[in-house]
Design an enzyme around this catalytic site. Structure first.
Site, PDB file in Angstrom:
ATOM      1  N   CYS A 231       5.500  -5.717  -0.459  1.00 15.82           N
ATOM      2  CA  CYS A 231       4.538  -5.841   0.640  1.00 15.82           C
ATOM      3  C   CYS A 231       3.293  -6.589   0.182  1.00 15.82           C
ATOM      4  O   CYS A 231       2.416  -6.021  -0.471  1.00 15.82           O
ATOM      5  CB  CYS A 231       4.166  -4.438   1.138  1.00 15.82           C
ATOM      6  SG  CYS A 231       2.924  -4.486   2.428  1.00 15.82           S
TER       7      CYS A 231
ATOM      8  N   CYS B 133      -0.012  -5.242   1.588  1.00 19.92           N
ATOM      9  CA  CYS B 133      -0.488  -3.984   0.974  1.00 19.92           C
ATOM     10  C   CYS B 133      -1.034  -4.225  -0.432  1.00 19.92           C
ATOM     11  O   CYS B 133      -2.039  -3.645  -0.817  1.00 19.92           O
ATOM     12  CB  CYS B 133       0.637  -2.953   0.857  1.00 19.92           C
ATOM     13  SG  CYS B 133       1.782  -2.907   2.214  1.00 19.92           S
ATOM     14  N   ASP B 134      -0.340  -5.041  -1.220  1.00 20.21           N
ATOM     15  CA  ASP B 134      -0.635  -5.107  -2.656  1.00 20.21           C
ATOM     16  C   ASP B 134      -1.247  -6.427  -3.118  1.00 20.21           C
ATOM     17  O   ASP B 134      -1.626  -6.553  -4.288  1.00 20.21           O
ATOM     18  CB  ASP B 134       0.661  -4.874  -3.463  1.00 20.21           C
ATOM     19  CG  ASP B 134       1.285  -3.532  -3.137  1.00 20.21           C
ATOM     20  OD1 ASP B 134       0.515  -2.600  -2.838  1.00 20.21           O
ATOM     21  OD2 ASP B 134       2.523  -3.412  -3.182  1.00 20.21           O
TER      22      ASP B 134
END
Ligand code: NAP
Length: 306
Positions: free
Chosen positions: A138, A141-142
């Site tokens: 992701c 997200c990261d």
């Protein structure tokens, strides 16, 4: 007894909730993790008709609020089994479905399976070990953890293209590793990436191995044409090679195809009366936000007839 129980709170499930609620039905949505489904990880949605640009998170939140306002009951519970209710027909009542979760059992006249799909892993050694230590599924997200660093994205679909574009805003260098020459994703996204100075396409290549001690340091790539191996030093590897369904729990209940997708046509009806399948968990050729939403509407309106 609920009129409709929907399993999964992604785009298909929440759209189904909105349509069933507007048809005057009582609706319970069961979700094992957080609502929103896969779109929540998409930084920008630009191909949903009528909405020029919206973040995946905003889109999902809007759907959730809309369903909540209409009276959706929502519970964070994992479904462990679905079965036919026994003996009710014999007793004069119409039989329904029993939906069993880790917490309790529910009864419903109709069930809509909208469980979506999960990220497909590369399937190489040390992959699971390096999740959170350089490997991610992701970018939204990261991505921030890799600000100013060199990263690679694997895949040739819209997710990989969007991830590469997103990461190019923060990372020193983004390699896009794809196993073919041509991309599955949209030309528009490919062309936009070609314009970016810090994005490099590594085509006809596959990731063979992961190197690193505590954190990812490099990957070994295999060139499919020359058969040569090369070493690519990166701190982050974003895997975006599609999804696989999570329908194992329904294997004994409804028909699944060889890939594990639920067999149901455009009417979203499975081989079991009263059970419908909507969105990415269904066997279909186009998996888009629009088709997930369309499935949700079709399944809910059919379920509302029961
Ligand atoms: P996808 O379209 O299925 O693409 C997966 C990509 O990964 C393909 O290019 C495939 O290569 C490659 N791949 C598969 N297995 C691989 C392996 N083992 N090793 C290396 N490469 C592998 O998946 P997606 O990009 O996640 O998209 C899923 C669906 O969501 C699509 O319909 C997509 O259009 C949609 N989507 C839409 C949006 C949006 O509308 N904003 C955003 C994201 C995704 P091949 O091409 O060679 O098969």
């Amino acid at each position: 007894m609920k009129d409709v129980i929907i399993i999964g709170a992604g785009t298909a499930g929440l759209t189904a909730a909105i349509y069933a609620l507007r048809a005057g039905k009582s609706v319970l949505v069961l979700e094992q993790s957080s609502y929103g489904g896969q779109i929540i990880n998409t930084p920008h949605v630009e191909n949903y008709p009528g909405i020029e640009r919206i973040s995946g998170y905003e889109f999902a939140s809007g759907l959730f609020r809309q369903a909540e306002k209409l009276g959706m009951e929502y519970r964070n519970e994992k479904v462990t089994d679905i079965r036919e209710e026994e003996n009710r027909e014999a007793a004069g009542g119409k039989s329904g479905k029993i939906v069993e979760t880790t917490e309790r059992n529910y009864r419903a006249k109709a069930v809509i399976l909208a469980t979506g799909a999960k990220n497909r892993p590369l399937g190489i050694e040390k992959e699971a070990e390096f999740i959170g230590r350089g490997i991610s599924y992701c970018a939204t997200c990261d991505g921030m953890f890799f600000r100013g660093k060199k990263v690679a994205v694997v895949g040739g679909g819209n997710t990989a293209l969007e991830d590469a574009a997103f990461l190019s805003n923060y990372c020193e260098k983004v390699y896009l590793v794809h196993r073919r020459e041509g991309f599955r994703g949209e030309d528009k996204l490919v062309n936009e990436l070609r314009e970016k100075e810090n994005v490099e396409f590594l085509l006809n290549k596959t990731v063979q191995a992961i190197e690193g001690e505590m954190a990812l340091q490099a990957v070994l790539l295999l060139d499919k044409n020359s058969g040569k191996e090369s070493r690519l030093e990166i701190s982050g590897l974003f895997v975006a090679i599609g999804q696989i369904p999570e329908n194992e729990v329904f294997a004994g209940l409804v028909e699944l195809d060889e890939g594990g997708y639920i067999v149901a046509g455009e009417d979203c009806r499975t081989n079991v009366d009263g059970i419908f399948a909507a969105g990415d968990c269904r066997k279909k050729t186009v998996r888009q936000l629009t088709t997930a939403a369309a499935d949700g509407a079709v399944a809910a309106l059919a379920a509302a007839q029961l």
